[in-house]
Design an enzyme around this catalytic site. Sequence first.
Site, PDB file in Angstrom:
ATOM      1  N   HIS A  50      -1.997 -10.351  -3.180  1.00 40.62           N
ATOM      2  CA  HIS A  50      -1.346 -10.991  -1.822  1.00 40.62           C
ATOM      3  C   HIS A  50       0.152 -10.688  -1.727  1.00 40.62           C
ATOM      4  O   HIS A  50       0.562  -9.593  -1.752  1.00 40.62           O
ATOM      5  CB  HIS A  50      -2.153 -12.549  -2.207  1.00 40.62           C
ATOM      6  CG  HIS A  50      -1.594 -13.374  -0.859  1.00 40.62           C
ATOM      7  ND1 HIS A  50      -1.086 -12.839   0.244  1.00 40.62           N
ATOM      8  CD2 HIS A  50      -1.795 -14.756  -0.940  1.00 40.62           C
ATOM      9  CE1 HIS A  50      -1.009 -13.990   0.930  1.00 40.62           C
ATOM     10  NE2 HIS A  50      -1.390 -15.174   0.475  1.00 40.62           N
ATOM     11  N   MET A  83      -0.681  -0.113  -4.078  1.00 34.86           N
ATOM     12  CA  MET A  83      -0.080  -1.631  -3.392  1.00 34.86           C
ATOM     13  C   MET A  83       0.494  -1.485  -1.899  1.00 34.86           C
ATOM     14  O   MET A  83       1.103  -0.505  -1.752  1.00 34.86           O
ATOM     15  CB  MET A  83       0.823  -2.116  -4.308  1.00 34.86           C
ATOM     16  CG  MET A  83      -0.194  -2.553  -5.755  1.00 34.86           C
ATOM     17  SD  MET A  83      -1.155  -3.801  -5.177  1.00 34.86           S
ATOM     18  CE  MET A  83      -2.543  -3.439  -6.323  1.00 34.86           C
ATOM     19  N   PHE A 121      -1.454  -1.225   0.665  1.00 40.74           N
ATOM     20  CA  PHE A 121      -2.403  -0.439   1.622  1.00 40.74           C
ATOM     21  C   PHE A 121      -3.701  -1.349   1.665  1.00 40.74           C
ATOM     22  O   PHE A 121      -3.983  -1.963   0.506  1.00 40.74           O
ATOM     23  CB  PHE A 121      -2.669   0.921   1.036  1.00 40.74           C
ATOM     24  CG  PHE A 121      -1.693   1.863   1.725  1.00 40.74           C
ATOM     25  CD1 PHE A 121      -1.837   2.555   2.769  1.00 40.74           C
ATOM     26  CD2 PHE A 121      -0.437   2.134   0.921  1.00 40.74           C
ATOM     27  CE1 PHE A 121      -0.783   3.359   3.351  1.00 40.74           C
ATOM     28  CE2 PHE A 121       0.356   2.797   1.355  1.00 40.74           C
ATOM     29  CZ  PHE A 121       0.514   3.628   2.547  1.00 40.74           C
ATOM     30  N   HIS A 136      -6.500  -4.135   3.698  1.00 38.72           N
ATOM     31  CA  HIS A 136      -6.244  -5.442   4.267  1.00 38.72           C
ATOM     32  C   HIS A 136      -7.532  -6.103   4.513  1.00 38.72           C
ATOM     33  O   HIS A 136      -8.288  -5.169   5.216  1.00 38.72           O
ATOM     34  CB  HIS A 136      -5.251  -5.766   5.479  1.00 38.72           C
ATOM     35  CG  HIS A 136      -4.664  -7.077   5.638  1.00 38.72           C
ATOM     36  ND1 HIS A 136      -5.764  -8.095   6.208  1.00 38.72           N
ATOM     37  CD2 HIS A 136      -3.744  -7.548   5.368  1.00 38.72           C
ATOM     38  CE1 HIS A 136      -4.814  -9.261   6.177  1.00 38.72           C
ATOM     39  NE2 HIS A 136      -3.696  -8.978   5.911  1.00 38.72           N
ATOM     40  N   ARG A 192       2.007  -6.054  12.144  1.00 33.47           N
ATOM     41  CA  ARG A 192       3.210  -6.346  11.331  1.00 33.47           C
ATOM     42  C   ARG A 192       3.891  -5.030  10.701  1.00 33.47           C
ATOM     43  O   ARG A 192       5.310  -4.918  10.776  1.00 33.47           O
ATOM     44  CB  ARG A 192       3.208  -7.493  10.501  1.00 33.47           C
ATOM     45  CG  ARG A 192       2.572  -8.826  10.881  1.00 33.47           C
ATOM     46  CD  ARG A 192       2.191  -9.805   9.883  1.00 33.47           C
ATOM     47  NE  ARG A 192       1.209  -9.078   8.825  1.00 33.47           N
ATOM     48  CZ  ARG A 192       0.904  -9.705   7.889  1.00 33.47           C
ATOM     49  NH1 ARG A 192       1.353 -10.787   7.402  1.00 33.47           N
ATOM     50  NH2 ARG A 192       0.102  -9.044   6.929  1.00 33.47           N
ATOM     51  N   ASP A 205       3.337  -5.508   3.498  1.00 33.08           N
ATOM     52  CA  ASP A 205       4.137  -5.280   2.252  1.00 33.08           C
ATOM     53  C   ASP A 205       4.661  -4.165   1.852  1.00 33.08           C
ATOM     54  O   ASP A 205       5.709  -3.986   1.472  1.00 33.08           O
ATOM     55  CB  ASP A 205       3.278  -5.813   1.154  1.00 33.08           C
ATOM     56  CG  ASP A 205       2.967  -7.338   1.251  1.00 33.08           C
ATOM     57  OD1 ASP A 205       3.672  -7.922   1.540  1.00 33.08           O
ATOM     58  OD2 ASP A 205       1.816  -7.857   0.757  1.00 33.08           O
ATOM     59  N   ARG A 246       7.116 -18.319   4.211  1.00 32.26           N
ATOM     60  CA  ARG A 246       5.582 -18.656   4.597  1.00 32.26           C
ATOM     61  C   ARG A 246       5.557 -20.275   4.448  1.00 32.26           C
ATOM     62  O   ARG A 246       4.727 -20.821   4.889  1.00 32.26           O
ATOM     63  CB  ARG A 246       4.619 -17.963   3.470  1.00 32.26           C
ATOM     64  CG  ARG A 246       3.165 -18.162   3.817  1.00 32.26           C
ATOM     65  CD  ARG A 246       2.759 -17.987   5.230  1.00 32.26           C
ATOM     66  NE  ARG A 246       2.938 -16.776   5.488  1.00 32.26           N
ATOM     67  CZ  ARG A 246       1.831 -15.749   5.406  1.00 32.26           C
ATOM     68  NH1 ARG A 246       0.666 -16.027   4.752  1.00 32.26           N
ATOM     69  NH2 ARG A 246       2.030 -14.309   5.849  1.00 32.26           N
TER      70      ARG A 246
HETATM   71  C1  LIG Z   1      -5.712  -6.349   0.281  1.00 36.11           C
HETATM   72  C2  LIG Z   1      -6.763  -6.236  -0.459  1.00 36.11           C
HETATM   73  C3  LIG Z   1      -7.320  -6.933  -1.616  1.00 36.11           C
HETATM   74  C4  LIG Z   1      -8.356  -6.157   0.355  1.00 36.11           C
HETATM   75  O1  LIG Z   1      -9.237  -6.053  -0.078  1.00 36.11           O
HETATM   76  P1  LIG Z   1     -10.724  -6.251   0.123  1.00 36.11           P
HETATM   77  O2  LIG Z   1     -11.097  -6.525   1.454  1.00 36.11           O
HETATM   78  O3  LIG Z   1     -11.561  -6.809  -0.829  1.00 36.11           O
HETATM   79  O4  LIG Z   1     -11.290  -4.760   0.187  1.00 36.11           O
HETATM   80  P2  LIG Z   1     -12.247  -4.119  -0.825  1.00 36.11           P
HETATM   81  O5  LIG Z   1     -11.885  -4.331  -2.228  1.00 36.11           O
HETATM   82  O6  LIG Z   1     -13.642  -4.459  -0.664  1.00 36.11           O
HETATM   83  O7  LIG Z   1     -11.871  -2.410  -0.805  1.00 36.11           O
HETATM   84  C5  LIG Z   1     -12.837  -1.431  -0.025  1.00 36.11           C
HETATM   85  C6  LIG Z   1     -12.770  -0.279  -0.617  1.00 36.11           C
HETATM   86  O8  LIG Z   1     -11.247   0.088  -0.561  1.00 36.11           O
HETATM   87  C7  LIG Z   1     -10.647   0.408  -1.510  1.00 36.11           C
HETATM   88  N1  LIG Z   1      -9.102  -0.057  -1.615  1.00 36.11           N
HETATM   89  C8  LIG Z   1      -8.980  -1.208  -0.821  1.00 36.11           C
HETATM   90  N2  LIG Z   1      -7.535  -1.089  -1.104  1.00 36.11           N
HETATM   91  C9  LIG Z   1      -7.100  -0.124  -1.628  1.00 36.11           C
HETATM   92  C10 LIG Z   1      -5.607   0.334  -2.011  1.00 36.11           C
HETATM   93  N3  LIG Z   1      -4.884  -0.462  -1.804  1.00 36.11           N
HETATM   94  N4  LIG Z   1      -5.626   1.492  -2.699  1.00 36.11           N
HETATM   95  C11 LIG Z   1      -6.958   2.165  -2.975  1.00 36.11           C
HETATM   96  N5  LIG Z   1      -7.946   1.803  -2.786  1.00 36.11           N
HETATM   97  C12 LIG Z   1      -8.151   0.596  -2.060  1.00 36.11           C
HETATM   98  C13 LIG Z   1     -11.165  -0.498  -2.866  1.00 36.11           C
HETATM   99  O9  LIG Z   1     -11.208   0.257  -3.933  1.00 36.11           O
HETATM  100  C14 LIG Z   1     -12.675  -0.227  -2.287  1.00 36.11           C
HETATM  101  O10 LIG Z   1     -13.280   0.820  -2.599  1.00 36.11           O
HETATM  102  P3  LIG Z   1     -14.885   1.125  -3.259  1.00 36.11           P
HETATM  103  O11 LIG Z   1     -15.680   0.841  -1.987  1.00 36.11           O
HETATM  104  O12 LIG Z   1     -14.912   2.670  -3.624  1.00 36.11           O
HETATM  105  O13 LIG Z   1     -14.993   0.235  -4.387  1.00 36.11           O
HETATM  106  C15 LIG Z   1      -6.989  -4.504  -1.083  1.00 36.11           C
HETATM  107  O14 LIG Z   1      -6.893  -3.563   0.187  1.00 36.11           O
HETATM  108  C16 LIG Z   1      -6.093  -4.325  -1.985  1.00 36.11           C
HETATM  109  O15 LIG Z   1      -6.029  -4.716  -3.099  1.00 36.11           O
HETATM  110  N6  LIG Z   1      -4.892  -3.783  -1.494  1.00 36.11           N
HETATM  111  C17 LIG Z   1      -3.608  -3.594  -2.323  1.00 36.11           C
HETATM  112  C18 LIG Z   1      -2.827  -4.681  -2.500  1.00 36.11           C
HETATM  113  C19 LIG Z   1      -1.979  -5.246  -1.311  1.00 36.11           C
HETATM  114  O16 LIG Z   1      -1.443  -4.515  -0.851  1.00 36.11           O
HETATM  115  N7  LIG Z   1      -2.189  -6.568  -1.089  1.00 36.11           N
HETATM  116  C20 LIG Z   1      -1.678  -7.105   0.340  1.00 36.11           C
HETATM  117  C21 LIG Z   1      -2.388  -7.405   1.175  1.00 36.11           C
HETATM  118  S1  LIG Z   1      -1.694  -8.118   2.721  1.00 36.11           S
END
Ligand SMILES: CC(C)(COP(=O)(O)OP(=O)(O)OC[C@H]1O[C@@H](n2cnc3c(N)ncnc32)[C@H](O)[C@@H]1OP(=O)(O)O)[C@@H](O)C(=O)NCCC(=O)NCCS
Length: 362
Positions: free
Chosen positions: A220, A253, A255, A257, A267, A309, A334
């Site tokens: 997050h 990190m 990438f 959502h 955004r 982010d 926030r």
């Molecule tokens: C934001 C986040 C938690 C959303 O997660 P989610 O909806 O649960 O997405 P999932 O975990 O189901 O991801 C789907 C696939 O994409 C991959 N993926 C998602 N975000 C990724 C990332 N930032 N880098 C690499 N791979 C990623 C996952 O590994 C998954 O792959 P798989 O199907 O081979 O296992 C996730 O994209 C993430 O961890 N991002 C990085 C942290 C971040 O930037 N957070 C800020 C959000 S505003």
Amino acid sequence: MTAFVPGLEGVPAVESRICTIDVENRRIIIRGESLEKLALERRYEEVAFLLIHEHLPDADEMKEFTKSLSTERVIPSAVITGLTCMPAGIHPMDLLRTGVSGLSAYDPEIDDVSVEANKRKAVRLLAKTGLLVGNLDNISVRKTFQLADDKLSHAENILTLIKNGKTQPWMSKPFETLFILYVEHELAASTFAARVVASTLADMYGAVVAGLAALKGPLHGGANEKATEIFEFDVSGAEEYVRDKLGRKERIMGFGHRVYRRGIDPRAEIAKQLLEEACGKVGDDRLYRVADHVERLMEREKNLYPNLDFYAAALYKLMGIPPKFYTPIFAASRVAGWAAHVIEQQAENRLFRPRAIYKGPL
Ligand SMILES: CC(C)(COP(=O)(O)OP(=O)(O)OC[C@H]1O[C@@H](n2cnc3c(N)ncnc32)[C@H](O)[C@@H]1OP(=O)(O)O)[C@@H](O)C(=O)NCCC(=O)NCCS
């Protein structure tokens, strides 16, 4: 029981008049106003007022609100002393969470969950959280505390305190725009956490502490601090970094959502534009080139897009803000969103009490 959805993906958990994300049209609406327009045209104080009072302020309301924020920009000395005693290496988010918890002891309306009392507490929390965020390094490293400057806006005060006065004129606008972009985003994990706490009719401070605890996580708000790693490199170094991480099945990190699955976070698009302009102003486009290259690479390799982010990290780096403050800055913004959700939750309360599907022994 209804069907189980891991992570409650796509499950509506509340009805709300605060914010909606229109994924198709790539718009975020806050109380009927476009977040993009608010971020580019308004001050943070106006947007915070909109969240708390449900309409944009007129000139008199803005004057009154700004005055209340100035009056409330004080922290009890016992809270500062207590925080000063924490270990120097404590993460600023932990220090902030502890500080906000401490502040609850000094609010005379702590247990009054009426709409009017909650609105007053929202202003206190907004003012004090901003001042604490600006002073996190003063408290834990320099063992000092600086007051805000009433001539500066809320966002400018935070930037100036964090940078210890070493700001440059070009920084104010992009910092404020980013600060507004962070203000509210529907039912993010931290907002949901805050609403769950509020639904027990516990106080707003407790709900905000829950929001802060949830925000710290790297999935997050903590993502902006981690996203900055990539900006240590030039374009080829960043590509190597990404390929190496993806090869080890690690996440990049900034990438991906949960809500924006098929394109860039709107955004982030605004923040990207801010980065391009800011790089032009400082006469060094390395960060923009790295960010743009990594954005294209991630789209090609993973079909993943940047969230706010990612571009916020690049902009904060360009401003010379240490990464450990990126998430606290997000939090300071926030607070207004969390407070609006707490007010709404407690005004039309229904306790959150979902069920679990038992998989253990019987
Ligand atoms: C934001 C986040 C938690 C959303 O997660 P989610 O909806 O649960 O997405 P999932 O975990 O189901 O991801 C789907 C696939 O994409 C991959 N993926 C998602 N975000 C990724 C990332 N930032 N880098 C690499 N791979 C990623 C996952 O590994 C998954 O792959 P798989 O199907 O081979 O296992 C996730 O994209 C993430 O961890 N991002 C990085 C942290 C971040 O930037 N957070 C800020 C959000 S505003």
